[in-house]
Enzyme design. Structure first.
Site, short mmCIF file in Angstrom:
data_model
loop_
_atom_site.label_atom_id
_atom_site.label_comp_id
_atom_site.label_asym_id
_atom_site.label_seq_id
_atom_site.Cartn_x
_atom_site.Cartn_y
_atom_site.Cartn_z
N ASP A 1 -15.05 -2.01 9.78
CA ASP A 1 -14.37 -0.69 9.40
C ASP A 1 -14.66 0.21 8.40
OD1 ASP A 1 -12.31 -2.20 8.84
OD2 ASP A 1 -11.34 -0.65 8.82
N GLN A 2 -14.29 -0.58 7.47
CA GLN A 2 -14.54 -0.21 6.12
C GLN A 2 -15.89 0.50 5.15
OE1 GLN A 2 -11.41 1.58 4.58
NE2 GLN A 2 -11.07 0.25 5.99
N ARG B 1 -13.28 -10.53 10.44
CA ARG B 1 -14.41 -10.02 9.36
C ARG B 1 -15.05 -8.82 10.06
NH1 ARG B 1 -17.03 -14.12 6.75
NH2 ARG B 1 -17.31 -12.98 5.21
N PRO B 2 -14.33 -7.49 9.95
CA PRO B 2 -14.09 -6.81 10.56
C PRO B 2 -15.06 -5.15 9.48
CG PRO B 2 -12.10 -6.42 9.69
CD PRO B 2 -12.26 -7.42 8.81
N CYS C 1 -16.79 -15.85 12.55
CA CYS C 1 -16.95 -17.35 10.91
C CYS C 1 -15.51 -17.69 11.11
CB CYS C 1 -16.45 -16.40 9.53
SG CYS C 1 -17.21 -17.26 8.12
N LYS D 1 -25.80 -17.36 -4.58
CA LYS D 1 -25.50 -16.86 -2.76
C LYS D 1 -25.64 -14.95 -2.66
CE LYS D 1 -22.81 -17.82 0.46
NZ LYS D 1 -22.43 -16.81 1.10
N ASN D 2 -23.85 -15.58 -3.66
CA ASN D 2 -23.51 -14.25 -2.47
C ASN D 2 -24.09 -12.51 -3.40
OD1 ASN D 2 -22.01 -14.60 -0.74
ND2 ASN D 2 -19.46 -14.95 -2.16
N ILE E 1 -6.76 -12.89 0.71
CA ILE E 1 -8.16 -12.37 1.27
C ILE E 1 -8.69 -12.50 2.99
CG2 ILE E 1 -10.15 -11.42 0.79
CD1 ILE E 1 -8.71 -11.55 -1.25
N ARG F 1 -26.46 -23.91 3.43
CA ARG F 1 -26.21 -22.04 3.49
C ARG F 1 -25.74 -21.73 2.28
NH1 ARG F 1 -21.84 -19.44 5.94
NH2 ARG F 1 -22.94 -17.76 4.92
N ASP G 1 -12.84 -17.99 -2.15
CA ASP G 1 -14.16 -19.16 -2.38
C ASP G 1 -13.97 -19.87 -2.95
OD1 ASP G 1 -17.09 -16.46 -1.64
OD2 ASP G 1 -14.62 -16.80 -0.12
N ARG H 1 -24.35 -14.09 8.69
CA ARG H 1 -23.10 -12.63 8.43
C ARG H 1 -24.30 -11.62 7.93
NH1 ARG H 1 -18.64 -10.82 9.30
NH2 ARG H 1 -18.62 -10.30 7.27
C1 EPZ Z 1 -17.68 -11.27 0.87
O1 EPZ Z 1 -17.20 -11.18 2.33
C2 EPZ Z 1 -17.95 -13.11 0.53
N1 EPZ Z 1 -19.55 -13.20 1.74
C3 EPZ Z 1 -17.73 -13.97 0.61
O2 EPZ Z 1 -17.97 -15.49 0.75
C4 EPZ Z 1 -15.78 -14.18 -0.01
O3 EPZ Z 1 -15.32 -14.76 0.47
C5 EPZ Z 1 -15.66 -12.34 0.04
O4 EPZ Z 1 -16.33 -11.35 0.27
C6 EPZ Z 1 -14.57 -11.91 -0.59
O5 EPZ Z 1 -15.10 -12.40 -2.15
C7 EPZ Z 1 -20.78 -12.74 0.81
O6 EPZ Z 1 -19.94 -12.10 -0.19
C8 EPZ Z 1 -22.20 -12.29 1.69
P1 EPZ Z 1 -14.98 -8.96 1.92
P2 EPZ Z 1 -17.10 -9.97 2.83
O7 EPZ Z 1 -15.47 -7.49 3.05
O8 EPZ Z 1 -17.49 -9.17 1.80
C9 EPZ Z 1 -11.33 -6.73 4.79
C10 EPZ Z 1 -18.73 -17.55 1.67
O9 EPZ Z 1 -18.18 -18.49 1.68
N2 EPZ Z 1 -12.45 -6.10 5.23
O10 EPZ Z 1 -14.65 -8.62 0.13
O11 EPZ Z 1 -16.77 -9.68 4.14
C11 EPZ Z 1 -12.05 -8.58 5.17
O12 EPZ Z 1 -11.01 -8.62 6.54
C12 EPZ Z 1 -18.42 -15.92 1.97
O13 EPZ Z 1 -19.24 -17.00 0.23
C13 EPZ Z 1 -11.65 -5.13 6.07
O14 EPZ Z 1 -10.53 -5.40 6.37
O15 EPZ Z 1 -15.86 -9.88 2.37
C14 EPZ Z 1 -10.88 -9.35 4.09
O16 EPZ Z 1 -9.25 -9.71 5.05
C15 EPZ Z 1 -17.18 -16.27 2.93
N3 EPZ Z 1 -12.96 -4.38 6.67
C16 EPZ Z 1 -10.39 -9.12 2.67
O17 EPZ Z 1 -11.15 -7.61 3.77
C17 EPZ Z 1 -14.53 -4.59 6.38
O18 EPZ Z 1 -14.25 -3.02 6.18
C18 EPZ Z 1 -12.35 -9.14 2.06
O19 EPZ Z 1 -14.03 -8.81 2.63
C19 EPZ Z 1 -14.58 -5.43 5.18
C20 EPZ Z 1 -13.22 -5.85 4.42
#
Ligand code: EPZ
Length: 419
Positions: free
Chosen positions: A125-126, A122-123, A117, A22-23, A327, A397, A305, A93
């Site tokens: 900013d990065q 789910r910011p 979510c 999916k991802n 995370i 989903r 996950d 998302r």
């Molecule tokens: C991806 O989400 C996955 N979704 C998530 O899977 C998964 O849990 C996550 O990566 C971690 O592996 C998809 O790939 C569609 P992150 P993502 O950016 O990209 C913080 C599922 O169930 N962060 O790696 O949104 C954030 O808050 C879903 O399949 C910032 O602070 O995750 C989190 O604490 C749920 N600023 C951490 O980083 C940012 O700009 C990791 O988030 C971005 C993220």
């Protein structure tokens, strides 16, 4: 929407084929819009996130042919819209990957921020930090992220947190940027590597995916390509945990065993036998799993996950397990549903203490998000009696044909009307 009904207490036995990730799918589908010709994407999972994303990009002008048979043809030649409105993106998302694609393709993008979510903040900013480093102006106006650049110039970007989304979005934005972009402290998940492979097959120059430094050298254009989506390591891990939770004997095929190494290690610690071979794993659960401690980490650590289904597995373990979620700041909300089934779980912030009980009892429960839904399924399979799972739209989903696949392994599981 209906409910999933499970009569638990039966061990899972047999073989199940793992679907495409999916991802990975939600990153590869928008990436196809960067090409100047059609691409064919194979091994897509039969899940609503994929059909939703196909609808979104076709409403933006792409010609999409998809028959829910795992094969999608995307022709972006009529795709000309840099705006993705809220009524579209709120359904998914991961629509925020359109920011990187539209910025790279049109030099501007206006994408509504995706909804929240149930697992915490789910910011983005990065993501914005990366776009700004490439020379774009980025702002948030009335819930819409607006990015714009007359020219994108490669730059070094150090991610403050290891972010899958930011790594992918910056990679997408940088493919045509002038010069070299370095993403440091990059995410290393299999779907990051899968996307890099697809982009390179289209003529991009992305090196280092799978390590924490990814180097993207801008190119003039990308051509269409054929791509097969990497197997879904989270779906595979979920079936493996279900096998252990029911004392079963399950073989998962069409996977890359290395991608589930951290889960394999923990299941072995819990007393399961895991046989690895080529593109399949065979998992035999013990009579009762031993309690095991887990700490979620970015890949190749234990995947966040898998935290929810793993806790469901630990609810019947022999002993006390400590599960730390590093995370997300709120990914234990589902624990209350397991407690209603007889589990003994205490949550303190980002840590759950699970004291294994010998028996769980079926009950009506609600899935609050995709992976919480997986936890409900595992608990329902292991519990005595009938479990009714509501909120199944979350499960559909990201897990393809759950009733059919778990049923093929011997589970007494069915989809019924909600009333
Ligand atoms: C991806 O989400 C996955 N979704 C998530 O899977 C998964 O849990 C996550 O990566 C971690 O592996 C998809 O790939 C569609 P992150 P993502 O950016 O990209 C913080 C599922 O169930 N962060 O790696 O949104 C954030 O808050 C879903 O399949 C910032 O602070 O995750 C989190 O604490 C749920 N600023 C951490 O980083 C940012 O700009 C990791 O988030 C971005 C993220």
């Amino acid at each position: 929407m209906g409910k999933i009904v499970i009569n638990g207490g039966r061990s899972l036995n047999g073989t199940v084929r793992i679907a495409g990730s999916k991802n990975a799918s939600v990153a590869v589908i928008p990436a196809a819009l960067l090409a100047d010709g059609a691409s064919v994407i194979e091994n897509l999972p039969d899940i609503t996130d994929v059909t939703t994303l196909a609808e979104i990009i076709s409403e933006l002008g792409a010609d999409v042919t998809y028959g829910c048979d795992g094969r999608m043809v995307i022709d972006p030649r009529r795709f000309d819209c840099y705006q993705a409105p809220y009524e579209l993106v709120k359904r998914l998302r991961a629509s925020y990957y359109l920011l990187g694609v539209l910025l790279a393709k049109f030099g501007r993008a206006e994408v509504a921020l995706p909804g929240g979510c149930n697992i915490g903040l789910r910011p983005v900013d990065q993501h914005l930090k990366g776009f700004r480093a490439l020379g774009a102006d980025a702002s948030l106006e009335h819930g819409i992220v607006k990015v714009r650049a007359s020219r994108l110039i490669g730059a070094p970007i150090y991610l403050d947190v290891v972010s899958v989304g930011a790594t992918i979005n910056i990679m997408l934005a940088a493919v045509f940027a002038q010069g070299v972009t370095l993403i440091e402290n990059a995410a290393k998940e299999p779907h990051v590597v899968g996307l890099a492979n697809f982009l390179n097959s289209m003529g991009a120059n992305v090196q280092g995916a799978g390590t924490d430094v990814i180097r993207i050298k801008g190119v003039k254009s990308l051509h269409g390509s054929d791509h097969s989506v990497v197997p879904d390591e989270i779906e595979a891990a979920t079936f493996m945990m279900a096998a252990v939770a029911t004392g079963g004997d399950v073989t998962v095929t069409n996977i890359i065993p290395k991608h589930v190494d951290p889960v394999t290690a923990k299941l072995r610690e819990s007393g399961a036998e895991v046989e690895e071979n080529g593109d399949y794993l065979r998992v035999k659960g013990p009579e009762r799993p031993r309690a095991v401690n887990v700490k979620t980490l970015p890949y190749p650590g234990f995947p966040t996950d898998c935290q929810q289904p793993f806790v469901a597995l630990m609810t019947r373990a022999d002993g006390i397990s400590v599960v730390q979620e590093t995370i997300y700041d709120n990914r234990f909300g589902y624990a209350n549903e397991l407690i209603r089934m007889g589990a003994n779980i205490k949550v303190d912030g980002r840590t759950a203490i699970v004291e294994g009980v010998s028996r769980l009892f079926g009950a009506p429960v609600r899935a609050s998000d995709l992976r919480a839904g997986a936890a409900m399924i595992i608990a329902g399979l292991a519990a005595e009696g009938r479990t009714e799972i509501y909120g199944i739209e979350h499960i559909l989903r990201g897990y393809e044909r759950v009733v059919e696949k778990y049923g093929s392994l011997g589970a007494d599981i069915a989809l019924e009307n909600e009333r």
